[in-house]
Write a protein that holds these residues in place. Structure first.
Motif, PDB file in Angstrom:
ATOM      1  N   UNK A 139       1.040  -1.154   0.156  1.00  0.00           N
ATOM      2  CA  UNK A 139      -0.040  -0.051   0.128  1.00  0.00           C
ATOM      3  C   UNK A 139       0.815   1.372  -0.064  1.00  0.00           C
TER       4      UNK A 139
ATOM      5  N   UNK B 265       1.621   4.987   0.687  1.00  0.00           N
ATOM      6  CA  UNK B 265       1.076   6.155   1.408  1.00  0.00           C
ATOM      7  C   UNK B 265       1.173   7.780   0.919  1.00  0.00           C
TER       8      UNK B 265
ATOM      9  N   UNK C  40     -12.201  -0.476  -3.045  1.00  0.00           N
ATOM     10  CA  UNK C  40     -13.292  -1.533  -3.293  1.00  0.00           C
ATOM     11  C   UNK C  40     -13.611  -1.708  -4.556  1.00  0.00           C
TER      12      UNK C  40
ATOM     13  N   UNK D 158     -18.881   7.305  -1.101  1.00  0.00           N
ATOM     14  CA  UNK D 158     -17.912   8.301  -1.100  1.00  0.00           C
ATOM     15  C   UNK D 158     -17.061   8.642   0.138  1.00  0.00           C
TER      16      UNK D 158
ATOM     17  N   UNK E 208     -16.904   7.784   4.309  1.00  0.00           N
ATOM     18  CA  UNK E 208     -16.900   6.634   5.517  1.00  0.00           C
ATOM     19  C   UNK E 208     -18.330   6.157   5.899  1.00  0.00           C
ATOM     20  N   UNK E 209     -18.553   4.846   5.965  1.00  0.00           N
ATOM     21  CA  UNK E 209     -17.607   3.607   6.067  1.00  0.00           C
ATOM     22  C   UNK E 209     -17.618   3.097   4.617  1.00  0.00           C
ATOM     23  N   UNK E 210     -17.979   3.804   3.645  1.00  0.00           N
ATOM     24  CA  UNK E 210     -17.519   3.578   2.170  1.00  0.00           C
ATOM     25  C   UNK E 210     -18.315   2.465   1.506  1.00  0.00           C
ATOM     26  N   UNK E 211     -18.393   1.330   2.370  1.00  0.00           N
ATOM     27  CA  UNK E 211     -19.334   0.124   1.728  1.00  0.00           C
ATOM     28  C   UNK E 211     -20.581   0.426   1.982  1.00  0.00           C
TER      29      UNK E 211
ATOM     30  N   UNK F   2      -8.270   7.389   2.055  1.00  0.00           N
ATOM     31  CA  UNK F   2      -9.758   7.742   2.501  1.00  0.00           C
ATOM     32  C   UNK F   2      -9.931   9.074   1.749  1.00  0.00           C
TER      33      UNK F   2
ATOM     34  N   UNK G  29      -5.744   6.861   5.846  1.00  0.00           N
ATOM     35  CA  UNK G  29      -5.849   5.394   5.131  1.00  0.00           C
ATOM     36  C   UNK G  29      -6.835   4.739   5.725  1.00  0.00           C
ATOM     37  N   UNK G  30      -7.497   3.778   4.847  1.00  0.00           N
ATOM     38  CA  UNK G  30      -8.887   3.158   5.222  1.00  0.00           C
ATOM     39  C   UNK G  30      -8.359   1.575   5.291  1.00  0.00           C
TER      40      UNK G  30
ATOM     41  N   UNK H  89     -10.184  -2.035   5.824  1.00  0.00           N
ATOM     42  CA  UNK H  89     -11.446  -3.135   6.013  1.00  0.00           C
ATOM     43  C   UNK H  89     -11.141  -4.534   6.047  1.00  0.00           C
TER      44      UNK H  89
ATOM     45  N   UNK I 203     -11.589   7.111  12.682  1.00  0.00           N
ATOM     46  CA  UNK I 203     -13.015   6.977  12.209  1.00  0.00           C
ATOM     47  C   UNK I 203     -13.278   5.446  12.412  1.00  0.00           C
ATOM     48  N   UNK I 204     -14.301   4.824  12.897  1.00  0.00           N
ATOM     49  CA  UNK I 204     -14.712   3.372  12.917  1.00  0.00           C
ATOM     50  C   UNK I 204     -16.034   3.086  12.748  1.00  0.00           C
TER      51      UNK I 204
ATOM     52  N   UNK J 241     -14.419  -1.403   9.643  1.00  0.00           N
ATOM     53  CA  UNK J 241     -13.641  -0.355   8.854  1.00  0.00           C
ATOM     54  C   UNK J 241     -13.025   0.524   9.800  1.00  0.00           C
ATOM     55  N   UNK J 242     -11.731   0.790   9.578  1.00  0.00           N
ATOM     56  CA  UNK J 242     -11.201   1.970  10.429  1.00  0.00           C
ATOM     57  C   UNK J 242     -10.227   2.708   9.447  1.00  0.00           C
ATOM     58  N   UNK J 243     -10.441   4.332   9.878  1.00  0.00           N
ATOM     59  CA  UNK J 243      -9.904   5.054   8.879  1.00  0.00           C
ATOM     60  C   UNK J 243      -8.865   5.814  10.116  1.00  0.00           C
TER      61      UNK J 243
END
Lengths: 190, 217
Positions: free
Chosen positions: A118, A120, A140, A181, A183-186, B47, B53-54, B56, B148-149, B193-195
Motif C-alpha cells: 500500500x 501512503x 473497493x 464516497x 466513511x464507511x465507504x461500503x 480515504x 488510510x482506510x 477494511x 473513524x470506526x 472499517x477503520x480510517x
C-alpha cells in the motif's frame, strides 16, 4: 465473665463478617471495564485477494493460514510456481512472462508472500492500467479478479491482446451496489 | 404438474447448493471455513480525506439477507490489522479490533507486544470504540483520536463469477460466460472499517499490510 466472652466473641465475629463483606463489596464496586485478557491464536489471515484460494494446494490451505508472511516465500513459493504452471501451462515455456514482465518464478515470488502493498503517497489501487500505480493498495471498486486472471492467463500482452481471452475476464466488473464516497465507504446491507 | 414442480424445486435447490459449496471456497481454508473467524476480504485504500488510510476487514461471508440479522461478531475473535513499515513482512504496528457487549473496541495503531501467531491486548492502552450497527439501522460511526470506526453488516463489496471459476477449475467449463454472474450478488458480510491518519501507520512510502483473525485460547 462468660457473658463478656460471648459478647466480645460475637463482636469480633460480627466485625470480621462486616469487614469481610465490606472488602468483598469494595472489589465488586470497582469500575471494571470489559475483559480483554488472554492469548489469541492465529486462525485465518489474508493479504492479497484470492491468493490462498487460487495458488495454495488443498492440503496446505490451513498451513498457509498459520505461516507468518515473512516465512511464506521460503515455504510455499515452489508450490505456487507448480500450481501456476498447472493453471496456465504457457508459464512452463522458458522466457514466458505475464503482463507485468514477470516469469513464473518472479510472479509467484511476489504472490507467495501474501501481504497487500500500500502506498501512503497517493493513489491506492490493485491495478488501474498505469504501471506506477500497480499494487499500491486495494480499493473497493478494483476489479481484482480480472487483474489476476490477466496476469495468470493473459501472457505478455494480456492487457490488450490476451493469449486466453475467454479465461482472462470473468465479465463481472463492478459490485452489485454502489460504494459510498464517505466513511464507511461500503454499501448498506441487502 | 405437481410432480414436475417438485422436481424443478429439487433441481433448483441442487443448483443453489452447488453454487453455495463452490462459492464457499471464497472462505478458503478448512479450519477457518464456516467459523466466525473466516476472513472474506481485506482492503486498504486512501480515504476521502487523502491524509488518511482506510482498512477494511470482512468476515462471515455469503450471508443471505434473511440470515444477516442473526449474524454477530464473536467476542472470542480478535481481528488484527498488521502493518509492516520497513519491508521485512513482520508487523511493526497493529490495529486490534474486538467486540464486547454490542461495541467494537479498537486498540492502536501500536507496536505489538509480540509479533507472529499469538497476540494479546495491552490493557494499559485506552481503546476507542463504536457501537456495532444493527441490521436494518443506519451506519453508526464513531470518531476518536483522529480515527473513524465502523462495525456491522454491509453488502459484500467483492464481485466475481466464482461459481463459473469453480467450474473451469473443476474441468466442467472451458471459458467464462459473457456476461458473467456475480456469485456474491445480494449477499452481506460483517465489516470492520477503520480510517487512520497516514502519519500513524508509517507516514509515507510503501507499507505491507495484512489482516488476521485470532481466537481466544
Amino acid at each position: 465473665m462468660k457473658f463478656n466472652f460471648i459478647k466480645y466473641t460475637t463482636a469480633i465475629v460480627i466485625t470480621s463478617l462486616i469487614l469481610v463483606s465490606c472488602s468483598k463489596k469494595d472489589n465488586d464496586s470497582e469500575p471494571l471495564g470489559p475483559d480483554f485478557s488472554g492469548t489469541y491464536m492465529q486462525k485465518d489471515q489474508m493479504g492479497r485477494p484470492a491468493v490462498n484460494t487460487v495458488f495454495v494446494s488443498a492440503n496446505k490451505k490451513d498451513e498457509f493460514n498459520v505461516t507468518v508472511p515473512s516465512q511464506q516465500n521460503a515455504k510455499f513459493q515452489s508450490m505456487f510456481e507448480t500450481n501456476l504452471k498447472g493453471l496456465s501451462p504457457a508459464f512452463a515455456n522458458p522466457g514466458d512472462k505475464n503482463a507485468l514482465g514477470q516469469d513464473a518464478a518472479a510472479f509467484t515470488g511476489l504472490l507467495a508472500t501474501d501481504v497487500l502493498n500500500v502506498s501512503l503517497d497517493g493513489k491506492t489501487t490493485f491495478f488501474d492500467g498505469v504501471a506506477a500505480n500497480t499494487l499500491s493498495g486495494r480499493a473497493l471498486a478494483d476489479d481484482v479478479i480480472t487483474v489476476e486472471l490477466i496476469l495468470i492467463f493473459g501472457g505478455e500482452d494480456g492487457l490488450t491482446n490476451s493469449e486466453n481471452p475467454t479465461l482472462s475476464d470473468d465479465n463481472v466488473s463492478a459490485n452489485d451496489k454502489d460504494f459510498l464516497t464517505s466513511f464507511p465507504y461500503l454499501a448498506s446491507p441487502w | 404438474m405437481k410432480k414436475s414442480k417438485i422436481l424443478l424445486g429439487t433441481v433448483i435447490i441442487a443448483i443453489v447448493g452447488l453454487i453455495t459449496v463452490v462459492a464457499a471456497d471464497h472462505i478458503d481454508a478448512p479450519a477457518a471455513k464456516g467459523t466466525t473467524a473466516d476472513i472474506t476480504d481485506f482492503y486498504a485504500f486512501q480515504g476521502e480525506n487523502t491524509s488518511n488510510l482506510v482498512f477494511v476487514a470482512n468476515v462471515q461471508g455469503l450471508l443471505a439477507p434473511t440470515a444477516t440479522a442473526g449474524a454477530s461478531f464473536d467476542e472470542n475473535v480478535l481481528v488484527e490489522f498488521n502493518i509492516d513499515t520497513n519491508n521485512d513482512n513482520v508487523e511493526d504496528l497493529v490495529i486490534q479490533a474486538i467486540p464486547r457487549d454490542g461495541k467494537m473496541y479498537f486498540f492502536g495503531p501500536v507496536a505489538p507486544s509480540t509479533t507472529g501467531l499469538t497476540s494479546s491486548i495491552n490493557s494499559l492502552i485506552l481503546p476507542s470504540s463504536v457501537a456495532i450497527t444493527k441490521y436494518g439501522s443506519n451506519a453508526v460511526v464513531a470518531e476518536a483520536n483522529g480515527m473513524k470506526m465502523f462495525a456491522g453488516p454491509r453488502d459484500d463489496p467483492f464481485f466475481m463469477d466464482f461459481a463459473r471459476y469453480g467450474e473451469i477449475i473443476g474441468g466442467k467449463a472451458t471459458a467464462f460466460n459473457n456476461p458473467g454472474t456475480d456469485t456474491f450478488k445480494g449477499t452481506n458480510v460483517l465489516s470492520i472499517v477503520v480510517e487512520v491518519p497516514k502519519a500513524r501507520v508509517g507516514g509515507k512510502g510503501k507499507i505491507n499490510t495484512w489482516v488476521e483473525t485470532k481466537v481466544k485460547q
